[in-house]
Design a protein around this motif. Structure first.
Motif, PDB file in Angstrom:
ATOM      1  N   ILE A   1       0.844  -1.204   0.000  1.00 23.60           N
ATOM      2  CA  ILE A   1       0.000   0.000   0.000  1.00 23.60           C
ATOM      3  C   ILE A   1       0.877   1.250   0.000  1.00 23.60           C
ATOM      4  CG2 ILE A   1      -1.694   1.316   1.347  1.00 23.60           C
ATOM      5  CD1 ILE A   1      -2.764  -1.239  -0.177  1.00 23.60           C
ATOM      6  N   SER A   2       1.933   1.229   0.792  1.00 22.00           N
ATOM      7  CA  SER A   2       2.841   2.379   0.854  1.00 22.00           C
ATOM      8  C   SER A   2       3.557   2.590  -0.472  1.00 22.00           C
ATOM      9  CB  SER A   2       3.872   2.167   1.969  1.00 22.00           C
ATOM     10  OG  SER A   2       3.240   2.024   3.209  1.00 22.00           O
ATOM     11  N   LEU A   3       4.070   1.506  -1.034  1.00 27.18           N
ATOM     12  CA  LEU A   3       4.814   1.617  -2.285  1.00 27.18           C
ATOM     13  C   LEU A   3       3.912   2.045  -3.438  1.00 27.18           C
ATOM     14  CD1 LEU A   3       7.457   1.407  -3.775  1.00 27.18           C
ATOM     15  CD2 LEU A   3       7.090  -1.059  -3.987  1.00 27.18           C
ATOM     16  N   ALA A   4       2.706   1.535  -3.483  1.00 30.55           N
ATOM     17  CA  ALA A   4       1.771   1.932  -4.539  1.00 30.55           C
ATOM     18  C   ALA A   4       1.519   3.430  -4.505  1.00 30.55           C
ATOM     19  CB  ALA A   4       0.456   1.164  -4.408  1.00 30.55           C
ATOM     20  N   ARG A   5       1.273   3.954  -3.337  1.00 36.02           N
ATOM     21  CA  ARG A   5       1.013   5.391  -3.230  1.00 36.02           C
ATOM     22  C   ARG A   5       2.225   6.197  -3.682  1.00 36.02           C
ATOM     23  NH1 ARG A   5      -2.225   6.922   1.183  1.00 36.02           N
ATOM     24  NH2 ARG A   5      -3.778   6.936  -0.439  1.00 36.02           N
ATOM     25  N   LEU A   6       3.419   5.770  -3.303  1.00 35.07           N
ATOM     26  CA  LEU A   6       4.635   6.486  -3.701  1.00 35.07           C
ATOM     27  C   LEU A   6       4.809   6.473  -5.218  1.00 35.07           C
ATOM     28  CD1 LEU A   6       6.980   5.165  -0.891  1.00 35.07           C
ATOM     29  CD2 LEU A   6       6.247   7.548  -1.200  1.00 35.07           C
ATOM     30  N   GLN A   7       4.590   5.322  -5.833  1.00 36.68           N
ATOM     31  CA  GLN A   7       4.725   5.262  -7.287  1.00 36.68           C
ATOM     32  C   GLN A   7       3.656   6.118  -7.969  1.00 36.68           C
ATOM     33  OE1 GLN A   7       4.918   1.100  -8.545  1.00 36.68           O
ATOM     34  NE2 GLN A   7       7.135   1.304  -8.694  1.00 36.68           N
ATOM     35  N   ILE A   8       2.424   6.004  -7.528  1.00 39.76           N
ATOM     36  CA  ILE A   8       1.340   6.796  -8.122  1.00 39.76           C
ATOM     37  C   ILE A   8       1.639   8.287  -8.008  1.00 39.76           C
ATOM     38  CG2 ILE A   8      -1.083   7.471  -7.853  1.00 39.76           C
ATOM     39  CD1 ILE A   8      -1.635   4.485  -7.156  1.00 39.76           C
ATOM     40  N   ASN A   9       2.144   8.699  -6.862  1.00 33.57           N
ATOM     41  CA  ASN A   9       2.490  10.110  -6.671  1.00 33.57           C
ATOM     42  C   ASN A   9       3.611  10.563  -7.604  1.00 33.57           C
ATOM     43  OD1 ASN A   9       0.522  10.419  -4.732  1.00 33.57           O
ATOM     44  ND2 ASN A   9       1.934  10.220  -3.010  1.00 33.57           N
ATOM     45  N   ASN A  10       4.339   9.598  -8.156  1.00 31.70           N
ATOM     46  CA  ASN A  10       5.405   9.894  -9.111  1.00 31.70           C
ATOM     47  C   ASN A  10       4.987   9.596 -10.547  1.00 31.70           C
ATOM     48  OD1 ASN A  10       8.268  10.655  -7.861  1.00 31.70           O
ATOM     49  ND2 ASN A  10       7.138   9.430  -6.388  1.00 31.70           N
ATOM     50  N   GLY A  11       3.689   9.378 -10.761  1.00 31.39           N
ATOM     51  CA  GLY A  11       3.147   9.300 -12.101  1.00 31.39           C
ATOM     52  C   GLY A  11       3.028   7.932 -12.740  1.00 31.39           C
ATOM     53  N   VAL A  12       3.452   6.883 -12.052  1.00 29.46           N
ATOM     54  CA  VAL A  12       3.364   5.532 -12.633  1.00 29.46           C
ATOM     55  C   VAL A  12       3.020   4.522 -11.539  1.00 29.46           C
ATOM     56  CG1 VAL A  12       5.049   5.994 -14.464  1.00 29.46           C
ATOM     57  CG2 VAL A  12       5.803   5.004 -12.296  1.00 29.46           C
ATOM     58  N   LEU A  13       2.705   3.313 -11.991  1.00 30.24           N
ATOM     59  CA  LEU A  13       2.490   2.198 -11.079  1.00 30.24           C
ATOM     60  C   LEU A  13       2.906   0.934 -11.816  1.00 30.24           C
ATOM     61  CD1 LEU A  13       1.367   1.258  -8.317  1.00 30.24           C
ATOM     62  CD2 LEU A  13      -0.862   1.038  -9.416  1.00 30.24           C
ATOM     63  N   SER A  14       3.805   0.175 -11.205  1.00 33.62           N
ATOM     64  CA  SER A  14       4.254  -1.046 -11.876  1.00 33.62           C
ATOM     65  C   SER A  14       3.133  -2.081 -11.875  1.00 33.62           C
ATOM     66  CB  SER A  14       5.503  -1.614 -11.200  1.00 33.62           C
ATOM     67  OG  SER A  14       5.174  -2.247  -9.983  1.00 33.62           O
ATOM     68  N   VAL A  15       3.137  -2.921 -12.884  1.00 32.08           N
ATOM     69  CA  VAL A  15       2.113  -3.958 -13.015  1.00 32.08           C
ATOM     70  C   VAL A  15       2.109  -4.856 -11.779  1.00 32.08           C
ATOM     71  CG1 VAL A  15       1.470  -6.035 -14.304  1.00 32.08           C
ATOM     72  CG2 VAL A  15       2.095  -3.967 -15.519  1.00 32.08           C
ATOM     73  N   ARG A  16       3.296  -5.217 -11.309  1.00 34.17           N
ATOM     74  CA  ARG A  16       3.367  -6.108 -10.149  1.00 34.17           C
ATOM     75  C   ARG A  16       2.722  -5.474  -8.914  1.00 34.17           C
ATOM     76  NH1 ARG A  16       8.553  -9.155  -7.430  1.00 34.17           N
ATOM     77  NH2 ARG A  16       7.349 -10.154  -5.796  1.00 34.17           N
ATOM     78  N   ILE A  17       3.017  -4.221  -8.662  1.00 33.38           N
ATOM     79  CA  ILE A  17       2.426  -3.525  -7.515  1.00 33.38           C
ATOM     80  C   ILE A  17       0.921  -3.395  -7.722  1.00 33.38           C
ATOM     81  CG2 ILE A  17       2.452  -1.414  -6.124  1.00 33.38           C
ATOM     82  CD1 ILE A  17       5.065  -3.084  -6.019  1.00 33.38           C
ATOM     83  N   TYR A  18       0.519  -3.059  -8.934  1.00 36.16           N
ATOM     84  CA  TYR A  18      -0.904  -2.938  -9.270  1.00 36.16           C
ATOM     85  C   TYR A  18      -1.646  -4.239  -8.952  1.00 36.16           C
ATOM     86  CZ  TYR A  18      -5.121  -2.243 -12.064  1.00 36.16           C
ATOM     87  OH  TYR A  18      -6.419  -2.138 -12.482  1.00 36.16           O
ATOM     88  N   GLU A  19      -1.086  -5.350  -9.365  1.00 36.74           N
ATOM     89  CA  GLU A  19      -1.729  -6.645  -9.131  1.00 36.74           C
ATOM     90  C   GLU A  19      -1.774  -6.999  -7.647  1.00 36.74           C
ATOM     91  OE1 GLU A  19       0.550  -9.219 -11.670  1.00 36.74           O
ATOM     92  OE2 GLU A  19      -0.567  -8.598 -13.465  1.00 36.74           O
ATOM     93  N   GLU A  20      -0.670  -6.774  -6.946  1.00 34.86           N
ATOM     94  CA  GLU A  20      -0.630  -7.073  -5.508  1.00 34.86           C
ATOM     95  C   GLU A  20      -1.655  -6.230  -4.750  1.00 34.86           C
ATOM     96  OE1 GLU A  20       0.907  -9.321  -3.681  1.00 34.86           O
ATOM     97  OE2 GLU A  20       2.257 -10.161  -5.168  1.00 34.86           O
TER      98      GLU A  20
END
Length: 116
Positions: free
Chosen positions: A54-73
């Protein structure tokens, strides 16, 4: 969670991610570094894994992207999350906070640029 306090884990994920960005990595690479750095934490249990992703997803989204692996998890976490399953380990306030973070990611993920 025996070794990590709720906020401590969130802050440490943020620190590793931010340091990675400052080192010149992009958000996907920084996420990869976090996954490497926190591999043992992810394996400790469902609570740690949930907080981490949850923490990593928010950090990536705030930087404009989200990896597929994080998205799926995170998608799997959202589908199965029940705040009551986290109260014993986190306490009511932190479990509710985690639930709020997860709820906000539901919308944020829909608008995120997901990259493989």
């Amino acid at each position: 969670m025996q070794e990590w306090e709720y906020n401590e884990l969130i802050e440490y994920v943020d620190e590793v991610f931010s340091n990675s960005i400052n080192d010149g990595l992009d958000a996907l690479q920084a996420g990869g570094r976090c996954m490497y750095e926190f591999a043992n934490v992810i394996e400790e249990g469902a609570t740690e894994k949930t907080i981490f992703y949850i923490s990593l997803a928010r950090l990536q989204i705030n930087n404009g992207v989200l990896s597929v692996r994080i998205y799926e998890e995170v998608g799997n976490i959202i589908k199965t999350f029940d705040v009551d399953n986290f109260v014993d380990e986190l306490g009511l306030d932190d479990a509710k906070d985690l639930g709020l973070r997860i709820d906000s990611l539901k919308t944020e993920m829909q608008n995120a640029k997901v990259i493989g």
